[in-house]
Design a protein around this motif. Sequence first.
Motif, PDB file in Angstrom:
ATOM      1  N   ARG A   1       0.827  -1.215   0.000  1.00  0.00           N
ATOM      2  CA  ARG A   1       0.000   0.000   0.000  1.00  0.00           C
ATOM      3  C   ARG A   1       0.857   1.260   0.000  1.00  0.00           C
ATOM      4  N   GLU A   2       2.130   1.115   0.279  1.00  0.00           N
ATOM      5  CA  GLU A   2       3.064   2.246   0.276  1.00  0.00           C
ATOM      6  C   GLU A   2       4.315   1.813  -0.497  1.00  0.00           C
ATOM      7  N   PRO A   3       4.220   1.750  -1.839  1.00  0.00           N
ATOM      8  CA  PRO A   3       5.297   1.155  -2.624  1.00  0.00           C
ATOM      9  C   PRO A   3       6.492   2.056  -2.913  1.00  0.00           C
ATOM     10  N   ILE A   4       6.439   3.324  -2.541  1.00  0.00           N
ATOM     11  CA  ILE A   4       7.545   4.235  -2.836  1.00  0.00           C
ATOM     12  C   ILE A   4       8.402   4.366  -1.585  1.00  0.00           C
ATOM     13  N   GLN A   5       9.672   4.030  -1.716  1.00  0.00           N
ATOM     14  CA  GLN A   5      10.588   4.083  -0.576  1.00  0.00           C
ATOM     15  C   GLN A   5      11.578   5.219  -0.747  1.00  0.00           C
ATOM     16  N   THR A   6      11.781   5.985   0.327  1.00  0.00           N
ATOM     17  CA  THR A   6      12.826   7.005   0.368  1.00  0.00           C
ATOM     18  C   THR A   6      13.792   6.611   1.473  1.00  0.00           C
ATOM     19  N   ASN A   7      15.058   6.952   1.288  1.00  0.00           N
ATOM     20  CA  ASN A   7      16.083   6.649   2.290  1.00  0.00           C
ATOM     21  C   ASN A   7      16.969   7.860   2.477  1.00  0.00           C
TER      22      ASN A   7
ATOM     23  N   ARG B   1      26.820   4.701  10.698  1.00  0.00           N
ATOM     24  CA  ARG B   1      25.792   5.158   9.770  1.00  0.00           C
ATOM     25  C   ARG B   1      24.406   4.845  10.316  1.00  0.00           C
ATOM     26  N   VAL B   2      23.481   5.722  10.013  1.00  0.00           N
ATOM     27  CA  VAL B   2      22.090   5.518  10.373  1.00  0.00           C
ATOM     28  C   VAL B   2      21.267   5.665   9.093  1.00  0.00           C
ATOM     29  N   GLU B   3      20.429   4.677   8.802  1.00  0.00           N
ATOM     30  CA  GLU B   3      19.546   4.736   7.645  1.00  0.00           C
ATOM     31  C   GLU B   3      18.121   4.944   8.133  1.00  0.00           C
ATOM     32  N   THR B   4      17.433   5.905   7.528  1.00  0.00           N
ATOM     33  CA  THR B   4      16.048   6.169   7.900  1.00  0.00           C
ATOM     34  C   THR B   4      15.150   6.028   6.672  1.00  0.00           C
ATOM     35  N   PRO B   5      14.704   4.800   6.388  1.00  0.00           N
ATOM     36  CA  PRO B   5      13.775   4.619   5.269  1.00  0.00           C
ATOM     37  C   PRO B   5      12.361   5.015   5.677  1.00  0.00           C
ATOM     38  N   GLU B   6      11.626   5.539   4.727  1.00  0.00           N
ATOM     39  CA  GLU B   6      10.205   5.809   4.915  1.00  0.00           C
ATOM     40  C   GLU B   6       9.488   5.355   3.654  1.00  0.00           C
ATOM     41  N   PHE B   7       8.236   4.927   3.804  1.00  0.00           N
ATOM     42  CA  PHE B   7       7.458   4.403   2.695  1.00  0.00           C
ATOM     43  C   PHE B   7       6.209   5.268   2.493  1.00  0.00           C
ATOM     44  N   PHE B   8       5.845   5.464   1.211  1.00  0.00           N
ATOM     45  CA  PHE B   8       4.738   6.345   0.868  1.00  0.00           C
ATOM     46  C   PHE B   8       3.856   5.713  -0.194  1.00  0.00           C
ATOM     47  N   ALA B   9       2.584   6.053  -0.146  1.00  0.00           N
ATOM     48  CA  ALA B   9       1.649   5.671  -1.203  1.00  0.00           C
ATOM     49  C   ALA B   9       1.793   6.667  -2.351  1.00  0.00           C
ATOM     50  N   ALA B  10       1.503   6.205  -3.566  1.00  0.00           N
ATOM     51  CA  ALA B  10       1.499   7.102  -4.718  1.00  0.00           C
ATOM     52  C   ALA B  10       0.360   8.101  -4.546  1.00  0.00           C
ATOM     53  N   PRO B  11       0.635   9.397  -4.635  1.00  0.00           N
ATOM     54  CA  PRO B  11      -0.405  10.407  -4.440  1.00  0.00           C
ATOM     55  C   PRO B  11      -1.531  10.270  -5.457  1.00  0.00           C
TER      56      PRO B  11
ATOM     57  N   THR C   1      19.367  20.551  -1.068  1.00  0.00           N
ATOM     58  CA  THR C   1      19.852  21.908  -0.827  1.00  0.00           C
ATOM     59  C   THR C   1      20.663  21.914   0.469  1.00  0.00           C
ATOM     60  N   PRO C   2      21.336  23.013   0.770  1.00  0.00           N
ATOM     61  CA  PRO C   2      22.054  23.095   2.057  1.00  0.00           C
ATOM     62  C   PRO C   2      21.115  23.011   3.267  1.00  0.00           C
ATOM     63  N   ASP C   3      19.823  23.322   3.055  1.00  0.00           N
ATOM     64  CA  ASP C   3      18.877  23.386   4.162  1.00  0.00           C
ATOM     65  C   ASP C   3      18.000  22.152   4.327  1.00  0.00           C
ATOM     66  N   TYR C   4      17.798  21.378   3.254  1.00  0.00           N
ATOM     67  CA  TYR C   4      16.911  20.215   3.326  1.00  0.00           C
ATOM     68  C   TYR C   4      17.123  19.299   2.131  1.00  0.00           C
ATOM     69  N   VAL C   5      16.579  18.112   2.248  1.00  0.00           N
ATOM     70  CA  VAL C   5      16.482  17.166   1.139  1.00  0.00           C
ATOM     71  C   VAL C   5      15.004  16.818   1.009  1.00  0.00           C
ATOM     72  N   ALA C   6      14.479  16.847  -0.222  1.00  0.00           N
ATOM     73  CA  ALA C   6      13.066  16.528  -0.455  1.00  0.00           C
ATOM     74  C   ALA C   6      12.957  15.497  -1.573  1.00  0.00           C
ATOM     75  N   TRP C   7      11.986  14.599  -1.446  1.00  0.00           N
ATOM     76  CA  TRP C   7      11.719  13.544  -2.432  1.00  0.00           C
ATOM     77  C   TRP C   7      10.367  13.837  -3.071  1.00  0.00           C
ATOM     78  N   TYR C   8      10.289  13.671  -4.404  1.00  0.00           N
ATOM     79  CA  TYR C   8       9.064  13.963  -5.148  1.00  0.00           C
ATOM     80  C   TYR C   8       8.659  12.774  -6.016  1.00  0.00           C
TER      81      TYR C   8
END
Length: 83
Positions: free
Chosen positions: A7-13, A22-32, A57-64
């Motif tokens: 139900r949340e097939p898109i993974q960001t890491n 190292r610390v990995e923080t994966p999150e999963f999202f549904a297709a909008p 960017t120097p201030d954040y990372v965003a996934w689209y």
Amino acid sequence: GRGCHGREPIQTNILTGDFEKRVETPEFFAAPGIPDDIDAQTNAVKKGFHVYAIEWTPDYVAWYFDGERLRMDAPCEAADAAG
């Protein structure tokens, strides 16, 4: 296959820290805009053309996904960002 997050097939890491700690923080999202259904989500992600993007960017990372932001992390919000 559908993997374990149908139900949340898109993974960001995001990886933080250094080579020794190292610390990995994966999150999963549904297709909008797609119904919350395993088959609908799987078909939407696998059978169509989509634009995946990362804004770093120097201030954040965003996934689209298709122009819609799924996730945004700022350095202070990322797990163990200081290392």
